[in-house]
Scaffold this motif. Structure first.
Motif, mmCIF file in Angstrom:
data_model
loop_
_atom_site.group_PDB
_atom_site.id
_atom_site.type_symbol
_atom_site.label_atom_id
_atom_site.label_comp_id
_atom_site.label_asym_id
_atom_site.label_seq_id
_atom_site.Cartn_x
_atom_site.Cartn_y
_atom_site.Cartn_z
ATOM 1 N N LYS A 1 49.575 39.620 -88.476
ATOM 2 C CA LYS A 1 50.188 40.908 -88.833
ATOM 3 C C LYS A 1 50.900 41.523 -87.637
ATOM 4 O O LYS A 1 50.679 41.141 -86.488
ATOM 5 C CB LYS A 1 49.095 41.888 -89.306
ATOM 6 C CG LYS A 1 48.305 41.420 -90.499
ATOM 7 C CD LYS A 1 49.104 41.542 -91.764
ATOM 8 C CE LYS A 1 48.276 41.129 -92.970
ATOM 9 N NZ LYS A 1 49.079 41.043 -94.180
ATOM 10 N N VAL A 2 51.731 42.510 -87.930
ATOM 11 C CA VAL A 2 52.309 43.351 -86.891
ATOM 12 C C VAL A 2 51.865 44.781 -87.169
ATOM 13 O O VAL A 2 51.555 45.096 -88.314
ATOM 14 C CB VAL A 2 53.861 43.272 -86.878
ATOM 15 C CG1 VAL A 2 54.322 41.891 -86.525
ATOM 16 C CG2 VAL A 2 54.474 43.732 -88.199
ATOM 17 N N PRO A 3 51.833 45.647 -86.172
ATOM 18 C CA PRO A 3 52.191 45.411 -84.782
ATOM 19 C C PRO A 3 51.094 44.655 -84.034
ATOM 20 O O PRO A 3 49.919 44.717 -84.390
ATOM 21 C CB PRO A 3 52.315 46.846 -84.219
ATOM 22 C CG PRO A 3 51.342 47.657 -85.039
ATOM 23 C CD PRO A 3 51.399 47.048 -86.413
ATOM 24 N N CYS B 1 55.688 48.492 -90.345
ATOM 25 C CA CYS B 1 54.943 49.600 -89.731
ATOM 26 C C CYS B 1 54.992 49.550 -88.204
ATOM 27 O O CYS B 1 54.725 50.554 -87.539
ATOM 28 C CB CYS B 1 53.506 49.622 -90.224
ATOM 29 S SG CYS B 1 52.593 48.093 -89.910
ATOM 30 N N GLU C 1 46.030 46.172 -84.577
ATOM 31 C CA GLU C 1 45.665 47.369 -85.348
ATOM 32 C C GLU C 1 46.378 48.602 -84.789
ATOM 33 O O GLU C 1 46.144 49.017 -83.649
ATOM 34 C CB GLU C 1 44.140 47.603 -85.395
ATOM 35 C CG GLU C 1 43.350 46.413 -85.927
ATOM 36 C CD GLU C 1 43.719 46.009 -87.361
ATOM 37 O OE1 GLU C 1 44.045 46.869 -88.185
ATOM 38 O OE2 GLU C 1 43.698 44.794 -87.640
ATOM 39 N N PHE C 2 47.230 49.158 -85.642
ATOM 40 C CA PHE C 2 48.086 50.277 -85.250
ATOM 41 C C PHE C 2 47.341 51.403 -84.526
ATOM 42 O O PHE C 2 47.738 51.812 -83.419
ATOM 43 C CB PHE C 2 48.812 50.812 -86.506
ATOM 44 C CG PHE C 2 49.868 51.824 -86.218
ATOM 45 C CD1 PHE C 2 49.549 53.103 -85.801
ATOM 46 C CD2 PHE C 2 51.208 51.500 -86.353
ATOM 47 C CE1 PHE C 2 50.531 54.039 -85.526
ATOM 48 C CE2 PHE C 2 52.195 52.430 -86.077
ATOM 49 C CZ PHE C 2 51.843 53.708 -85.661
ATOM 50 N N VAL D 1 47.303 55.336 -91.666
ATOM 51 C CA VAL D 1 47.465 53.874 -91.659
ATOM 52 C C VAL D 1 46.574 53.220 -92.723
ATOM 53 O O VAL D 1 47.054 52.436 -93.552
ATOM 54 C CB VAL D 1 47.152 53.298 -90.253
ATOM 55 C CG1 VAL D 1 47.205 51.776 -90.276
ATOM 56 C CG2 VAL D 1 48.137 53.854 -89.225
ATOM 57 N N SER E 1 53.963 35.843 -93.240
ATOM 58 C CA SER E 1 53.196 34.724 -93.799
ATOM 59 C C SER E 1 54.029 34.087 -94.917
ATOM 60 O O SER E 1 54.772 34.775 -95.623
ATOM 61 C CB SER E 1 51.854 35.218 -94.348
ATOM 62 O OG SER E 1 52.065 36.315 -95.195
HETATM 63 N N1 LIG Z 1 45.662 46.903 -90.224
HETATM 64 C C1 LIG Z 1 46.925 46.509 -89.638
HETATM 65 C C2 LIG Z 1 47.885 46.284 -90.783
HETATM 66 C C3 LIG Z 1 49.253 45.924 -90.361
HETATM 67 C C4 LIG Z 1 50.099 45.407 -91.531
HETATM 68 O O1 LIG Z 1 49.688 45.349 -92.701
HETATM 69 N N2 LIG Z 1 51.313 44.987 -91.165
HETATM 70 C C5 LIG Z 1 52.247 44.423 -92.115
HETATM 71 C C6 LIG Z 1 53.639 45.060 -91.943
HETATM 72 S S1 LIG Z 1 53.719 46.756 -92.342
HETATM 73 C C7 LIG Z 1 52.456 42.951 -91.851
HETATM 74 O O2 LIG Z 1 52.265 42.494 -90.731
HETATM 75 N N3 LIG Z 1 52.874 42.198 -92.872
HETATM 76 C C8 LIG Z 1 53.280 40.847 -92.696
HETATM 77 C C9 LIG Z 1 52.630 39.909 -93.653
HETATM 78 O O3 LIG Z 1 51.683 40.331 -94.370
HETATM 79 O O4 LIG Z 1 53.048 38.744 -93.658
HETATM 80 C C10 LIG Z 1 47.365 47.565 -88.634
HETATM 81 O O5 LIG Z 1 46.904 48.713 -88.698
HETATM 82 O O6 LIG Z 1 48.127 47.264 -87.716
#
Ligand SMILES: N[C@@H](CCC(=O)N[C@@H](CS)C(=O)NCC(=O)O)C(=O)O
Length: 204
Positions: free
Chosen positions: A49-51, A10, A63-64, A99, A33
């Motif tokens: 998490k990203v971003p 994302c 948080e996006f 989101v 992770s």
């Molecule tokens: N609430 C966060 C959620 C971000 C999220 O879920 N990112 C996912 C990628 S789309 C992530 O970092 N996944 C990596 C993992 O869970 O290891 C936002 O809005 O930025």
């Protein structure tokens, strides 16, 4: 300013937004992770998490919707968030929905049913429920665009949240895009700076 990303995640929405704004920024690949590199990334962003956006004063934003709002606010000349209260809250309402609901409740169920149930026998049902939520979001966006170029009268941060969801459909074949969403995706994807930015993710 440095964007932590994962290729195709994302974070492409924020990456595209930074490319559209056009000011210099760096990118740094984060880690998922469960991988050996994750420990180092968790020291940068405890949420893992990203971003995530490392600002020039050394502070990290996560948080996006918040990162997108921050970028819109510090670049007011780009008009990426309306300045009137009603306009602003409607853009934030849509960004948050895309989101928090369409991505996190919909797409994540389809891709990672194990995050929602430990019981493998339930995965198919969880995925089906996720697809319903995801598609309902795309359909809502389709109705809202309704022949305009963007979700609202002008391009806003909400378009960049929709863009990453549309891109997932294009790339992964999950859900389907109506003609307005397809044209919306292609409108952003055809911007050279955006396409180069996203394509560079797999090279870095
Ligand atoms: N609430 C966060 C959620 C971000 C999220 O879920 N990112 C996912 C990628 S789309 C992530 O970092 N996944 C990596 C993992 O869970 O290891 C936002 O809005 O930025």
């Amino acid at each position: 300013m440095k964007l932590y990303f994962l290729p195709g995640a994302c974070s492409i929405g924020i990456h595209a937004l930074l490319a559209e704004i056009g000011k210099p920024f760096e990118i740094k690949k984060a880690a998922r992770s469960g991988t050996p590199e994750f420990e180092a990334y968790a020291r940068v962003n405890a949420k893992g998490k990203v971003p995530a956006l490392l600002r020039d004063d050394g502070s990290l934003l996560t948080e996006f919707p918040v990162i997108a709002l921050y970028l819109a606010r510090v670049n007011p000349e780009r008009g990426l968030i309306p300045t009137d209260i009603e306009g602003e809250i409607r853009v934030l309402e849509m960004t948050e929905y895309l989101v928090s609901t369409v991505h996190m409740q919909g797409y994540t169920r389809v891709r990672r049913p194990d995050k929602f149930t430990p019981n493998e026998a339930d995965h198919a049902a969880v995925k089906a429920q996720g697809l319903e939520i995801f598609q309902a979001g795309l359909d809502r966006a389709e109705r809202q665009i309704n022949g305009k170029d963007w979700l609202f009268e002008e391009m806003t941060i909400a378009d960049f949240a929709l863009f990453y969801l549309e891109h997932w459909t294009v790339v992964n074949g999950i859900g389907s895009l109506g003609p307005h969403c397809q044209a919306h995706h292609d409108r952003l994807w055809s911007k050279v700076a955006i396409r180069r930015a996203i394509e560079s993710e797999t090279l870095s």
